[in-house]
Design a protein around this motif. Structure first.
Motif, PDB file in Angstrom:
ATOM      1  N   ARG A  24       0.852  -1.490  -0.053  1.00 17.68           N
ATOM      2  CA  ARG A  24      -0.202   0.171   0.135  1.00 17.68           C
ATOM      3  C   ARG A  24       0.740   1.220  -0.644  1.00 17.68           C
ATOM      4  NH1 ARG A  24      -5.038  -0.916  -1.238  1.00 17.68           N
ATOM      5  NH2 ARG A  24      -6.091  -2.968  -0.014  1.00 17.68           N
ATOM      6  N   GLU A  25       0.212   2.211  -0.888  1.00 16.11           N
ATOM      7  CA  GLU A  25       0.693   3.474  -0.892  1.00 16.11           C
ATOM      8  C   GLU A  25       0.974   4.330   0.498  1.00 16.11           C
ATOM      9  OE1 GLU A  25      -0.877   6.938  -2.717  1.00 16.11           O
ATOM     10  OE2 GLU A  25      -2.443   6.202  -2.646  1.00 16.11           O
ATOM     11  N   SER A  26       0.335   4.220   1.218  1.00 20.39           N
ATOM     12  CA  SER A  26       0.414   4.487   2.955  1.00 20.39           C
ATOM     13  C   SER A  26       1.104   3.899   3.533  1.00 20.39           C
ATOM     14  CB  SER A  26      -1.017   4.024   3.064  1.00 20.39           C
ATOM     15  OG  SER A  26      -1.596   2.866   3.781  1.00 20.39           O
ATOM     16  N   THR A  28       4.777   2.948   5.513  1.00 16.51           N
ATOM     17  CA  THR A  28       5.949   3.343   5.733  1.00 16.51           C
ATOM     18  C   THR A  28       7.556   1.658   5.249  1.00 16.51           C
ATOM     19  OG1 THR A  28       6.157   2.140   8.299  1.00 16.51           O
ATOM     20  CG2 THR A  28       5.823   4.770   7.877  1.00 16.51           C
ATOM     21  N   VAL A  29       8.022   2.194   4.988  1.00 15.16           N
ATOM     22  CA  VAL A  29       9.581   0.891   4.862  1.00 15.16           C
ATOM     23  C   VAL A  29       9.400  -0.334   5.340  1.00 15.16           C
ATOM     24  CG1 VAL A  29      11.265  -0.027   4.182  1.00 15.16           C
ATOM     25  CG2 VAL A  29      10.632   2.009   3.483  1.00 15.16           C
ATOM     26  N   GLN A  30       9.448   0.133   7.205  1.00 16.32           N
ATOM     27  CA  GLN A  30       9.372  -0.521   8.456  1.00 16.32           C
ATOM     28  C   GLN A  30       7.874  -1.984   7.513  1.00 16.32           C
ATOM     29  OE1 GLN A  30      10.674  -2.653  10.879  1.00 16.32           O
ATOM     30  NE2 GLN A  30      10.186  -3.974  10.380  1.00 16.32           N
ATOM     31  N   GLN A  31       6.658  -1.248   7.278  1.00 11.63           N
ATOM     32  CA  GLN A  31       5.357  -1.004   7.207  1.00 11.63           C
ATOM     33  C   GLN A  31       5.158  -2.423   6.073  1.00 11.63           C
ATOM     34  OE1 GLN A  31       2.994   2.008   7.193  1.00 11.63           O
ATOM     35  NE2 GLN A  31       1.710   1.338   9.606  1.00 11.63           N
ATOM     36  N   ALA A  32       5.730  -2.273   4.920  1.00 14.84           N
ATOM     37  CA  ALA A  32       5.923  -3.012   3.591  1.00 14.84           C
ATOM     38  C   ALA A  32       7.327  -4.331   4.075  1.00 14.84           C
ATOM     39  CB  ALA A  32       6.772  -1.846   2.999  1.00 14.84           C
ATOM     40  N   LEU A  33       7.662  -3.871   4.887  1.00 15.87           N
ATOM     41  CA  LEU A  33       8.451  -5.180   4.582  1.00 15.87           C
ATOM     42  C   LEU A  33       7.793  -6.500   5.781  1.00 15.87           C
ATOM     43  CD1 LEU A  33      12.120  -3.896   5.928  1.00 15.87           C
ATOM     44  CD2 LEU A  33      11.180  -4.698   4.408  1.00 15.87           C
ATOM     45  N   ASP A  34       7.059  -5.694   7.253  1.00 11.81           N
ATOM     46  CA  ASP A  34       6.447  -6.702   7.446  1.00 11.81           C
ATOM     47  C   ASP A  34       5.403  -7.258   6.372  1.00 11.81           C
ATOM     48  OD1 ASP A  34       7.737  -6.258   9.737  1.00 11.81           O
ATOM     49  OD2 ASP A  34       6.170  -4.461  10.808  1.00 11.81           O
ATOM     50  N   ALA A  35       4.614  -6.283   5.634  1.00 11.91           N
ATOM     51  CA  ALA A  35       3.672  -6.676   4.771  1.00 11.91           C
ATOM     52  C   ALA A  35       3.579  -8.371   4.470  1.00 11.91           C
ATOM     53  CB  ALA A  35       2.886  -6.057   4.284  1.00 11.91           C
ATOM     54  N   ILE A  36       5.193  -8.191   3.895  1.00 11.90           N
ATOM     55  CA  ILE A  36       5.863  -8.785   2.788  1.00 11.90           C
ATOM     56  C   ILE A  36       6.295  -9.837   3.247  1.00 11.90           C
ATOM     57  CG2 ILE A  36       7.928  -9.522   1.593  1.00 11.90           C
ATOM     58  CD1 ILE A  36       8.180  -6.574   1.164  1.00 11.90           C
ATOM     59  N   VAL A  51       0.254  -0.099  -4.499  1.00 12.89           N
ATOM     60  CA  VAL A  51      -0.529  -0.039  -4.793  1.00 12.89           C
ATOM     61  C   VAL A  51      -1.498   1.402  -4.082  1.00 12.89           C
ATOM     62  CG1 VAL A  51      -0.826  -2.480  -6.406  1.00 12.89           C
ATOM     63  CG2 VAL A  51      -2.321  -2.320  -3.833  1.00 12.89           C
ATOM     64  N   ASP A  52      -2.503   1.877  -4.474  1.00 14.25           N
ATOM     65  CA  ASP A  52      -3.518   2.540  -3.376  1.00 14.25           C
ATOM     66  C   ASP A  52      -5.035   1.495  -2.683  1.00 14.25           C
ATOM     67  OD1 ASP A  52      -5.865   2.339  -6.344  1.00 14.25           O
ATOM     68  OD2 ASP A  52      -5.667   4.196  -6.690  1.00 14.25           O
ATOM     69  N   ALA A  53      -5.689   2.170  -2.636  1.00 19.67           N
ATOM     70  CA  ALA A  53      -6.791   1.893  -1.693  1.00 19.67           C
ATOM     71  C   ALA A  53      -7.116   1.146  -2.600  1.00 19.67           C
ATOM     72  CB  ALA A  53      -7.382   2.787  -0.758  1.00 19.67           C
ATOM     73  N   GLN A  54      -7.766   1.721  -3.368  1.00 19.72           N
ATOM     74  CA  GLN A  54      -8.809   0.473  -4.862  1.00 19.72           C
ATOM     75  C   GLN A  54      -7.507  -0.507  -5.130  1.00 19.72           C
ATOM     76  OE1 GLN A  54      -8.726   4.591  -4.322  1.00 19.72           O
ATOM     77  NE2 GLN A  54     -10.555   3.900  -3.673  1.00 19.72           N
ATOM     78  N   GLU A  55      -6.448  -0.453  -5.019  1.00 20.11           N
ATOM     79  CA  GLU A  55      -5.311  -1.716  -5.638  1.00 20.11           C
ATOM     80  C   GLU A  55      -5.193  -1.117  -6.823  1.00 20.11           C
ATOM     81  OE1 GLU A  55      -7.348  -5.527  -5.070  1.00 20.11           O
ATOM     82  OE2 GLU A  55      -6.968  -5.617  -2.997  1.00 20.11           O
ATOM     83  N   ARG A  56      -5.348   0.134  -7.465  1.00 20.95           N
ATOM     84  CA  ARG A  56      -4.815   0.352  -8.733  1.00 20.95           C
ATOM     85  C   ARG A  56      -3.186   0.665  -8.768  1.00 20.95           C
ATOM     86  NH1 ARG A  56      -8.859   5.477  -9.133  1.00 20.95           N
ATOM     87  NH2 ARG A  56      -8.333   5.957  -7.849  1.00 20.95           N
ATOM     88  N   LEU A  57      -2.363   0.441  -9.800  1.00 24.34           N
ATOM     89  CA  LEU A  57      -0.923   0.204  -9.871  1.00 24.34           C
ATOM     90  C   LEU A  57      -0.937   1.800  -9.875  1.00 24.34           C
ATOM     91  CD1 LEU A  57       1.917  -1.162 -10.109  1.00 24.34           C
ATOM     92  CD2 LEU A  57       1.873  -1.119 -12.577  1.00 24.34           C
ATOM     93  N   LEU A  58       0.399   2.565  -8.474  1.00 24.89           N
ATOM     94  CA  LEU A  58       1.211   3.345  -8.888  1.00 24.89           C
ATOM     95  C   LEU A  58       2.585   4.192  -9.188  1.00 24.89           C
ATOM     96  CD1 LEU A  58      -0.498   4.669  -5.663  1.00 24.89           C
ATOM     97  CD2 LEU A  58      -1.457   5.279  -7.646  1.00 24.89           C
ATOM     98  N   GLY A  59       3.024   2.659  -8.049  1.00 24.92           N
ATOM     99  CA  GLY A  59       4.633   2.780  -8.457  1.00 24.92           C
ATOM    100  C   GLY A  59       5.321   0.917  -8.213  1.00 24.92           C
ATOM    101  N   VAL A  60       6.150   1.195  -8.148  1.00 18.11           N
ATOM    102  CA  VAL A  60       7.181   0.011  -8.517  1.00 18.11           C
ATOM    103  C   VAL A  60       8.219   0.280  -7.527  1.00 18.11           C
ATOM    104  CG1 VAL A  60       8.548   0.585 -10.494  1.00 18.11           C
ATOM    105  CG2 VAL A  60       8.784  -1.679  -9.697  1.00 18.11           C
ATOM    106  N   VAL A  61       8.845  -0.696  -6.293  1.00 21.62           N
ATOM    107  CA  VAL A  61       9.806  -0.782  -5.737  1.00 21.62           C
ATOM    108  C   VAL A  61      11.194  -1.638  -6.187  1.00 21.62           C
ATOM    109  CG1 VAL A  61      10.792  -0.776  -3.191  1.00 21.62           C
ATOM    110  CG2 VAL A  61       8.225   0.325  -3.935  1.00 21.62           C
TER     111      VAL A  61
END
Length: 327
Positions: A24-26, A28-36, A51-61
């Motif tokens: 999710r775009e909201s 943080t890096v820590q939250q992203a690692l936890d989600a992974i 992705v955003d709240a509607q699961e639309r593609l916003l970017g790539v990391v």
């Protein structure tokens, strides 16, 4: 396309992996690692998609950027917003072309709402091209991908002539038509001689803008599947850019004429014709490659002469037509 390569026209979606994590775009890096950690990373994860709240593609990391970023940094500041994606209707050939052009290791597949429905990794390209035992078949794949420049370079002179000469007839035709147009406006040119002085400059400006626009759009057409929506957005972008270019170049030309010949109606007529011509040239630079692509002709060879031909004729009509009307 040869029969043995007909499978390249099959949809790429069945070959796309579905085991990809979404962030999710909201986060943080820590939250992203936890989600992974919770979602898992799938078999071959190379990039993480945001992705955003509607699961639309916003970017790539990219993985390396995610692992080296500060843990409290917002993910939206880490991600890359420019994402090259495949539409759900893309073929295997379209995917292979993107791998060759962009040299990325994976591409997301998106639906009409810009939501990710799969990920295609470079293994598809490897299996289709690089692991082929027969050199002839490999060459056929690259030809299907559109790499025909080497064909024109290495072909026999007669073959190269046949590829290039027909499109040069457009330049001959436009040059002849331009001469006829100029002759029709001969009294206008004779009455205001400064028009003859700046005719070459106006033509050169329009041709330069037309070629710039054409080059960018030929490249863009290699990585997108054209649609009316894409064309409308591209046209809006090109026309907006052309307005700025036309206004700036027109103002410079008006200033040069005023400094050399003094302030007068010819300076402003020529400046206005520059602005109008550059807008038209930008539109031709988009429309001609898109039309050739739609007709399944090679825009790399044909777009240049056709764009220049239309640009020259339109520029002369604008230039001399405005002069006839206002001078």
């Amino acid at each position: 396309m040869p029969h043995e390569l007909a499978h390249l026209e099959q949809p790429v979606l069945p070959y796309a992996r579905k085991d990809f994590p979404e962030l999710r775009e909201s986060f943080t890096v820590q939250q992203a690692l936890d989600a992974i950690r919770q979602q898992g990373v799938g078999e071959k994860v190379i990039y993480f998609y945001v992705v955003d709240a509607q699961e639309r593609l916003l970017g790539v990391v990219p993985t390396r950027r995610l692992l080296t970023a500060p843990l409290d940094q917002p993910l939206r500041e880490v991600m890359m917003q420019r994402v090259v994606a495949l539409p759900a209707s893309a073929s295997i050939l379209d995917a292979c072309e993107l791998f060759v052009i962009h040299r990325f290791l994976a591409f997301p597949v998106i639906d009409d709402q810009h939501r990710i429905i799969g990920v295609v990794d470079v293994g598809l390209f490897t299996s289709e091209v690089l692991d082929m035992g027969e050199r002839e078949r490999t060459d056929e794949v690259f030809e299907a991908l559109g790499f025909r420049i080497s064909q024109a370079r290495t072909a026999r002179p007669w073959r190269a002539f046949g590829l290039r000469f027909p499109w040069l007839l457009a330049t001959i035709g436009s040059g002849t038509l331009s001469a006829v147009i100029a002759s029709l406006f001969a009294p206008t040119i004779a009455k205001t001689l400064v028009l003859a002085f700046f005719m070459t400059l106006v033509l050169a400006l329009a041709e330069s803008v037309g070629m710039q626009s054409m080059a960018m759009n030929v490249q863009a057409l290699r990585s997108v599947r054209p649609s009316w929506r894409w064309f409308a957005q591209a046209l809006q972008h090109e026309f907006g850019t052309a307005l700025f270019l036309g206004g700036a170049c027109g103002a410079v030309v008006v200033g040069l004429i005023c400094a050399w010949r003094g302030v007068g109606p010819p300076a402003f007529v020529i400046g206005a014709s520059v602005a109008v011509s550059l807008c038209a040239a930008s539109v031709f630079g988009l429309t001609v490659p898109a039309l050739l692509h739609w007709l399944r002709l090679d825009p790399k060879i044909a777009a240049g002469p056709v764009t220049l031909a239309l640009t020259d004729v339109c520029t002369l009509l604008c230039y001399l037509g405005l002069a006839y009307a206002f001078l």
